[in-house]
Design an enzyme around this catalytic site. Structure first.
Site, short mmCIF file in Angstrom:
data_model
loop_
_atom_site.label_atom_id
_atom_site.label_comp_id
_atom_site.label_asym_id
_atom_site.label_seq_id
_atom_site.Cartn_x
_atom_site.Cartn_y
_atom_site.Cartn_z
N LEU A 54 0.84 -1.19 0.00
CA LEU A 54 0.00 0.00 0.00
C LEU A 54 0.88 1.25 0.00
O LEU A 54 1.72 1.42 0.89
CB LEU A 54 -0.92 0.00 1.22
CG LEU A 54 -1.93 -1.16 1.27
CD1 LEU A 54 -2.74 -1.09 2.55
CD2 LEU A 54 -2.85 -1.14 0.06
N GLY A 99 3.57 -0.13 5.28
CA GLY A 99 4.93 0.27 5.64
C GLY A 99 5.01 0.70 7.09
O GLY A 99 4.38 1.68 7.48
N ASP A 116 8.32 8.70 9.91
CA ASP A 116 9.48 9.53 9.53
C ASP A 116 9.10 10.96 9.19
O ASP A 116 9.93 11.72 8.70
CB ASP A 116 10.21 8.90 8.34
CG ASP A 116 9.40 8.97 7.06
OD1 ASP A 116 8.18 9.25 7.15
OD2 ASP A 116 9.96 8.75 5.98
N ASN A 148 7.47 12.09 6.84
CA ASN A 148 7.57 12.30 5.39
C ASN A 148 8.96 12.74 4.93
O ASN A 148 9.10 13.41 3.90
CB ASN A 148 6.52 13.32 4.93
CG ASN A 148 5.99 12.99 3.55
OD1 ASN A 148 5.99 11.83 3.14
ND2 ASN A 148 5.54 14.00 2.83
N ARG A 149 9.99 12.35 5.67
CA ARG A 149 11.36 12.69 5.25
C ARG A 149 11.79 11.90 4.02
O ARG A 149 12.56 12.39 3.20
CB ARG A 149 12.35 12.43 6.39
CG ARG A 149 12.21 13.31 7.58
CD ARG A 149 13.40 13.15 8.52
NE ARG A 149 13.60 11.78 8.94
CZ ARG A 149 13.03 11.23 10.02
NH1 ARG A 149 12.21 11.95 10.76
NH2 ARG A 149 13.27 9.99 10.36
N CYS A 166 7.92 3.58 0.21
CA CYS A 166 7.19 2.31 0.04
C CYS A 166 7.07 1.93 -1.43
O CYS A 166 7.22 0.76 -1.79
CB CYS A 166 5.82 2.41 0.69
SG CYS A 166 5.89 2.62 2.48
N LEU A 189 -5.33 3.03 -1.58
CA LEU A 189 -6.74 2.89 -1.27
C LEU A 189 -7.52 4.05 -1.90
O LEU A 189 -7.00 5.16 -2.00
CB LEU A 189 -6.97 2.85 0.23
CG LEU A 189 -6.33 1.67 0.98
CD1 LEU A 189 -6.79 1.66 2.42
CD2 LEU A 189 -6.66 0.34 0.32
N LYS A 194 -2.71 13.82 3.03
CA LYS A 194 -3.32 12.52 2.74
C LYS A 194 -2.43 11.39 3.23
O LYS A 194 -2.01 10.52 2.46
CB LYS A 194 -3.56 12.39 1.22
CG LYS A 194 -4.22 13.61 0.58
CD LYS A 194 -5.55 13.95 1.24
CE LYS A 194 -6.28 15.03 0.49
NZ LYS A 194 -5.64 16.33 0.47
N LEU A 235 -1.93 8.64 6.55
CA LEU A 235 -2.55 8.08 7.74
C LEU A 235 -1.57 7.19 8.47
O LEU A 235 -0.59 6.70 7.90
CB LEU A 235 -3.78 7.25 7.34
CG LEU A 235 -4.89 7.99 6.59
CD1 LEU A 235 -5.98 7.03 6.18
CD2 LEU A 235 -5.46 9.11 7.44
#
Length: 327
Positions: free
Chosen positions: A199, A219, A223, A225-226, A231, A245, A257, A259
């Protein structure tokens, strides 16, 4: 302000009056202001460290010295909020939490999930702790449903995995959790590549339904988003399928976006129960993330969860760990 002889006083230079003076007592400081603590000159632990490292060590020591007191205060706060929540439920002002299903009444569904925890080296200690809490929440969700999803936590070598070591020290009974399998091997050595679907928000394919013959990989990383495309790139490197999804087809989020692992797990869990993506999203995604005031089932329990501790979202601030976005 300048004095009569033209000199500039301490306030105009931005300097605060010295501590202990009567003038210092009336100074309005920032709420996060703390008195200055000097680095001990006779402590060899500080020798050779940069100023930043010295401050970090000093901060860590202050934390260790006060953590027991802070924990006691937080424990009392939780007790108070628990009592207030109970009174609100009795008065009909709050929704009671869902009841835990009896183990003998549970029948595992055939959909499978794997949490890929091969990213220890990309996370800081506080992010490792967040990952532990998110996996624990996945287990908690399974305990509340009649049809739990069996899931595998991968790369859990106790000698090298910080997550495995964290579970050993904080949840010594984790190896006995129902419907959870702890694997030392990585995902590509546990499952056939043809049955894996990773995913990822960056995937081009959309997961329209859940296939009981597949294993859906989340995954396991926090982090902030660093690490972009982490993934998706791993899926390509391993030669396995990836998908996102269909959140954008059913609801709109008013924030990033992205989660947490436990939210993604609950979405999949709710979908196996309802076979309705919109119901699954509204049941799992916190109310504060939903645009246009759509009422969510998760919103009914969100404040209660925060009263008893941090939600998965707050634990990661939020992060990159489980990537899901609009197509």
């Amino acid at each position: 302000m300048s004095s009569e002889n033209g000199d500039i006083d301490d306030h105009e230079e931005g300097r605060l009056p010295s501590e202990g003076s009567s003038e210092a007592d009336s100074v309005v400081r920032h709420p996060k202001w703390r008195p200055h603590h000097e680095i001990p000159k006779d402590d060899p632990a500080f020798d050779g460290l940069s100023k930043r490292s010295q401050k970090r060590l000093l901060k860590q020591r202050r934390f260790e010295a006060t953590k027991d007191e802070k924990r006691a205060i937080e424990k009392e706060k939780r007790k108070l909020k628990k009592r207030e929540r109970h009174e609100a439920i009795v008065a009909g002002l709050a929704q009671p939490p869902p009841k835990r299903a009896k183990p003998e009444e549970q029948t595992p569904c055939r959909v499978r999930i794997a949490i890929d925890c091969a990213f220890d080296d990309l996370m800081m200690d506080k992010e490792i702790k967040s990952m532990l809490q998110q996996i624990t929440r996945c287990h908690s969700q399974n305990r509340l449903t009649q049809h739990p999803i069996p899931f595998t936590v991968t790369s859990q070598d106790k000698n090298t995995s910080k997550i495995a070591q964290g579970f050993k020290s904080r949840h010594d009974d984790h190896s006995r959790w129902a419907h959870v399998k702890w694997e030392t091997r990585p995902i590509e050595q546990i499952f056939d590549k043809d049955e894996l679907i990773y995913l990822s928000a960056d995937a081009t394919d959309v997961c329209e339904t859940l296939d009981e013959s597949k294993v859906y990989v989340i995954g396991g990383i926090v982090d902030h988003n660093r690490h972009k495309l982490l993934c998706e790139n791993k899926a390509k490197t391993l030669g396995i399928k990836s998908a996102q999804l269909p959140i954008g087809d059913y609801i709109k989020l008013n924030s990033r976006k992205v989660l947490t692992v436990n939210h993604v797990f609950e979405i999949l869990l709710r979908y196996t129960e309802t076979h309705d993506w919109q119901k699954a999203f509204l049941a799992a995604i916190p109310q504060r993330k939903i645009e246009n005031g759509q009422e969510t089932e998760a919103g009914l329990y969100e404040q209660q969860e925060e009263d008893g501790g941090q939600t998965g979202d707050d634990l990661v601030s939020p992060g990159h760990e489980a990537e899901l976005s609009e197509p």
